[in-house]
Scaffold this active site. Structure first.
Site, short mmCIF file in Angstrom:
data_model
loop_
_atom_site.label_atom_id
_atom_site.label_comp_id
_atom_site.label_asym_id
_atom_site.label_seq_id
_atom_site.Cartn_x
_atom_site.Cartn_y
_atom_site.Cartn_z
N GLY D 34 -4.25 -77.06 25.33
CA GLY D 34 -3.74 -78.23 26.04
C GLY D 34 -2.69 -78.81 25.11
O GLY D 34 -2.84 -78.76 23.88
N GLU D 36 -1.64 -81.55 23.79
CA GLU D 36 -1.88 -82.47 22.68
C GLU D 36 -2.88 -81.89 21.68
O GLU D 36 -2.77 -82.12 20.48
CB GLU D 36 -2.36 -83.81 23.23
N ASP D 105 -6.55 -75.60 37.23
CA ASP D 105 -7.76 -76.03 37.93
C ASP D 105 -8.30 -77.25 37.16
O ASP D 105 -9.31 -77.20 36.50
CB ASP D 105 -8.77 -74.88 37.96
N ARG D 106 -7.52 -78.34 37.29
CA ARG D 106 -7.80 -79.55 36.51
C ARG D 106 -8.30 -80.70 37.39
O ARG D 106 -8.68 -81.75 36.86
CB ARG D 106 -6.52 -80.04 35.82
N THR D 233 14.65 -79.26 22.07
CA THR D 233 14.51 -77.81 21.90
C THR D 233 15.47 -77.11 22.84
O THR D 233 15.85 -77.62 23.89
CB THR D 233 13.07 -77.36 22.20
N ASP D 273 4.52 -77.07 21.73
CA ASP D 273 3.57 -77.94 21.02
C ASP D 273 3.55 -77.61 19.53
O ASP D 273 3.40 -78.49 18.69
CB ASP D 273 2.17 -77.76 21.61
#
Lengths: 332, 332, 332, 332, 332, 332
Positions: D34, D36, D105-106, D233, D273
């Protein structure tokens, strides 16, 4: 010089993993096996000298087959190359009440299409002491049948001891076909390996069920075919992953019987062959009957715990089991 | 009614994983494939209607083959059952300068031993609009050759459009044998799929290398065989895991050529079939030539990225690529 | 009689699968390798005769190591048994800018603790024509260093050709240690395999970068050590999964250089050894210089595409690549 | 005290292996990720101090998630437990022209159903110096949006530096929804991480393509939101397994730009990330702008070569790459 | 016309391999299952005609679910598409004293959020003879409860036989909730499948332990709900990988009981459903009671040996077991 | 404050999958284990506080080992870094009459080469209440023996309870060596864990077989060494995958004995350690003797069903089994 020659077909074995059915497996495990090759491997792993004779095509998978046998200590120098394809068998491991299942794909294999004269038996048997074959080889084709007879004659002529494992396969021929083909070959056999049940089915050897059945069957077999020795295995199996296992050896009218083993099975294919290989090994080193059959049954007990057709055990492991060391503790 | 019938052999495909050689793999990945089945799957996955016709034995793996096709939306109701074995092919994926390698094990397969009369073409072609076959089927055996002719005649009689993919396989027959067998069948073909290089090798179609080669080859082919349409694929490949890919479509003297794709390959087997399937699909829905060939090349570009013979892509994915959406970003 | 003897350590190689880091893999892939064993396998797979000499403990994994070599056609009859442990190396395959990584676990291995006198060089070299060793063996321990000298003397006495691959390993010793240990041994070497870069680092051979660097380095090397032949490999690699690869062979003042290969890498470990093995094979069969180095570079090009240390290619595959057949099409 | 707090959702990630499509895989690889959490892991692996805050249910897989983070050095003591389910995402890796695909699928996850007040921000931010969040968290639900604001306020009140990664996800919300939700939160942000392209799509920041685009976009962004620093980026990707990668850092009107990397991709998910995590790490240890952005781009370059969301690299590995040591040779 | 309709939820099943706990597995095995889908598959595999009705979202994994069912011969033409997510269940296989464990992740699934009116029952039941549902469906949500009643009414109206499997799941609802929801639906049920123990827990059916328990329970059940037939399974299980298994069938006051099976378990999930499927199949083909229940118990005995929810056995295999052919020998 | 310190060696464990022999496996499963680490994990997983102390080298696999322990809740902050290699053990799982087999590769490990003074026992024991070690640690080397004594003294000085598990390993030392090394250390031990059989073999504790053997052994042990408590496990195992398991706890002249468990084994390695860990946990939370030993035996019963050395069970699972909830049904 205790060199053993075994002759037959070795196949690519493709096994579904983890109790999957043929419908399910996204990958098939690759090993190799065949009754007579299994016997050769069993002997070589125990430290004996064994050569395997067959016919294989020239492609990479056949090449690998030879490498595998060589790596396990089996001499493959006399393997003949030719033919279009290699026999394959698909194996679905059974579990509980679901029996294991084999799909044979041997039609037209290099061994089935081999012709009399393809093998130079004189060279093959040079320096050897024992010849082993099984009832599967003549079941492959009529030319394989002829070659088997050719080999038996040559072995006899060269003064070798000949052993034979009946190994009836209903997917290859009928009981009647087997009987007709095998009976004329029994004259060449010194040691016959079978079970009372199988001998009854194929050769019509009468042996009523119950205590002493093996002894009765052995006597009948000897009367009929005049074998020097008869080994009879006993398997009692209600479910696919458990079995009881023992064997008897009949020599000159006397029968001795091994201990019984209750076995929790990992892979039962090749267990009979591992018995035969260990028995030949034990007889060749001079074990007397009881010691030989105890050794052979212990060896084949261990085979049931090893994935694949081959019995990858050392002589020390077999002897530890004979001596009672089969406990379940981890050796550390 | 845009039902397409394809006819040929479907095999069990056993692939070594992770760039392993045949010598190395302890397991083989199980998929299924065959040129004509691949075409049927390609059409069905795009949303078209496709049926595949073949002959398969009755064992569990053959049963599974049918289940796989049915699961992918291909009608297998007309598959004939019989024969002793199912064709197998072993595949070693290539990498860099090491080419991929196929070991065919098709000898004596149910399809190779099928006989004229085994298939009820009238029923099979009922309600269909298109018939597709490839040069592999007549290469299997002389009876397969006869059946192919039987099918072509019946398709023509039933008024179907007939497409043909040359698909020359050097491990099945020689160039001369292919030419002799295929030439008489070309009269039944409306759409011929091949490459300039292959057409030259098999049919001796002259087409000097260099710009315009495809157009020259197409013209020659048409002159010789009077095809209604000719699709010519172009593959430039120096190493096993990269290729350049494009195709042309020749119709009534006019040739159109697709965009070029530089492809980093996951699995190239079946890429040609995915082109043919998508081309048939596009032509059947009425695409004009350039749109059809762009669609077909994009579809087969995606096939190169999918393990197995089958092109598991949706029409939306193909159209996104045609529209320029083939970027590498994750869709999330 | 072209029997080659190679001497060194073979290790259990444990590789993380699928580009996983050491932190990630729930299983490690099992193969075996070591510079000198790799050379022996390369020769045996090409059809040459090769024996590998080492010292291994008596446990089951060491036993398997011998079986693997035997299965690949390498004679292991002269392997000495003893010691407590077998060398291990853990390999993490690199990708793109992340270099592959080796964790050596060779301390106290059977080979590192072997003592002078453990090997019966007279018997080992009987009937042999060539002896190969690499700079890794003397790096293992001071006793291994002594044994290496013992072997070189015996080889020279027995009239064998001696080849040496510098193989500097920064995780085993410093540049200075390597130079001090290796220089006195160079007098025994006929063929030296290294790279201009490595020769400069270890032996301080000056060879300014730019065109002709290999020729300059070879001349310097010959002046210094009077080698009969010098093979210099050239690797240009910006990222872990791609490389450029070529080599030169310097003989009596003349240098020849192979074609260049752009390689998409599956597994680079052992690639240098496969070059050396193929070069020895080619020289032994009498190839002239350019043919030999072309053959050796093509063989090692193919090695880059094969998982594991060993080069599992046939002579036919190498020759097809030399002849230009390295295209990426599937052979079917 | 350089403790970093990151806040968001961590999901079970289920990936199809070996370029298989969702239709094909018989097993899914288990990792976790994920945006974060990935930032927290990146910092902890580099040796920094990071804590991750989320809400997870109480079952065994959630428990394992925490164990994985803890094992990687991330403090999870402030994770809140509750809710019915854990977010899941299915990932199909792309190849060549076929883009990777995510099925989220959150819906109804523990994080999406968390409520304001569930997190004790005062305790969480005690002893911390930096707070990081991304645009994914407010996209989960309206309550998640409120909590994000709550967290930003608390972080500001506690005097923390706040970083924000825009991370627009088209499968979670529209561009308009994202703009409306995020704009009011920008006042709390010190360091904004995004790309010129993404900033244009979400915030309508004009920055015509071509040289200087990043500088123009940064200036616009700063004018609009008054960020202290902006990291942009740059990814150029035509196919799924290759990319070009670089970044710029804009501080007080000055922009610096990193080196460019051509990357052969193993797994691109989490690469952004890993950039952000390494950038925070570098800024916290006091790197000046160019050094920080070079470090962050090198770190994220390596991430592309590692399976899973997490960047499992050491500071030494990143610095070696910055210093030019990214060659492909195996380290041994 | 013996078409059977089953209705419920099918889930993605993710299983830890090799007795691993949820904490351990680096990959999860992908299959699909759900009580009512399992019944449909059982019938189709035996050669019956079965259709499965559910609601699934539109993504690739849902698409695959349909393909799997179609491949196994189940008609999925009436599946409704919609909703956000698909139900998932995670399964950890138990061993010995460690029970297997399920983590349900069904909240908010397409089936749980389906609404009355989503299914066109008239069309669905056209041409059908039997409708099967289980107690899991109404446990999913209150709308699912309403739809279940809707379906029962429609089935009754269409003159179908209705079967019901109680299937109480403690992780979905309490005993009291189950009783309150299910009792009003029992009026529609012709054949009720449960166990004495479950009937006691949910419906408070008194049936003291000991001989005759099933008969007493059946009588009570019939008195209470006036079912036409009642099937009661009996499972005795002390450890996770062994069970004893039998069943009784109660019809018009008479009860018959099957043989007992001692089963060594590979995968017990779906065993009850395979019983129900085989029972429906047997009753539909007209078996009298004892024959039907023997057939159903033998079929479900075999299910315990097959990985996954589905019972992939043929009618011939079941009948061989009924006939006593469940021995463990490999069929070859 | 119930902090437990355990001290010993943790190894990389490499296991052959699926009952394969060392000769067969193409991959080895990676886990970690060692008697004392296993105890620490057992305690931490149950919710206790445990720290593990050892010495490990600095490479990536050692780093991972620490991450694994940390992830499982074990404090590894006091692990000392140094040495050249990490201990490894290869494990072949047994089946039926074939015993499992361990190949230790611990020679020269970081722990075996640790020196007195390497560990700061004062800091380590600060805030702790219990110290656990086993007979394996002093078996590693003479310096490890000295360090063990050092630790025992320090623990005693710090007022910790000391527990000791005899853990005799025939592959590490002889019975005589063990007795000579361990006897002087027994003065530091409060709780001794062993079996009657092992105590007899190592310490010559007489305890004739038959009922009451454990009580007799415990009395003798206490007379000899004046332990505060003695725990004696009882294992009866005829085959590798089944065992009977129970234990007794002797305190102040009184002995209590747990229930007996018949266990179908998944992985027996570490089962004894899981008993010890759970026993320490139970005693520390204040369980009286019978409750403590029942808890510990139930915990270790569950361990037999979990792959790897570690006992990944929760306190709830153990208590459910004690309460009789070990039935085989799936929890759903």
């Amino acid at each position: 010089m205790n060199r053993v020659i075994t002759f037959g077909e070795i196949m690519l074995r493709l096994t579904t993993p983890g109790f999957q059915r043929f419908q399910q497996s996204s990958a098939l495990e690759v090993t190799f096996g065949g009754a007579e090759a299994n016997v050769a491997v069993a002997i070589a792993q125990l430290g004996g000298e064994a050569a395997f004779v067959t016919r294989l095509p020239s492609h990479e998978i056949a090449e690998r087959t030879l490498g595998v046998l060589r790596g396990l200590g089996v001499d493959v120098a006399q393997v003949v190359r030719g033919g279009e394809r290699m026999g394959v068998y698909y194996l679905e491991q059974g579990a509980s009440q679901r029996a294991g299942k084999v799909i044979y794909d041997r039609t037209g294999s290099a061994m089935a299409t081999a012709q009399p004269g393809d093998f130079d038996w004189k060279t093959i048997f040079g320096g050897a002491r024992w010849f082993h074959w099984s009832g599967i080889t003549p079941a492959l084709s009529s030319s394989a049948r002829q070659i088997t007879e050719e080999a038996c004659c040559a072995a006899r002529a060269a003064g070798l001891t000949v052993s034979f494992d009946l190994n009836y396969r209903a997917k290859l021929w009928t009981l009647g076909e087997a009987a007709r083909a095998l009976e004329p070959l029994m004259q060449y056999v010194d040691l016959c390996v079978t079970s009372a049940e199988e001998a009854s089915a194929v050769f019509g050897i009468e042996s009523a069920n119950g205590p002493g059945r093996e002894e009765r069957a052995a006597k009948e077999l000897q009367k009929r075919f005049d074998f020097r020795q008869i080994a009879l295995t006993e398997r009692r199996a209600n479910i696919a992953n458990e079995t009881q296992w023992a064997a008897s050896l009949f020599t000159g009218g006397e029968i001795v019987r091994s201990s019984d083993y209750d076995i929790s099975i990992v892979d039962r294919v090749g267990a009979g062959d591992s018995f035969t290989g260990a028995l030949i090994f034990a007889l060749l080193r001079g074990d007397e009957s009881l010691k030989a059959v105890e050794f052979a049954v212990a060896a084949s007990c261990l085979k049931h715990t090893i994935p694949g057709d081959f019995n990858l055990v050392t002589i020390a492991e077999v002897e530890a089991l004979v001596a009672g060391g089969g406990g379940g503790r981890v050796q550390r």
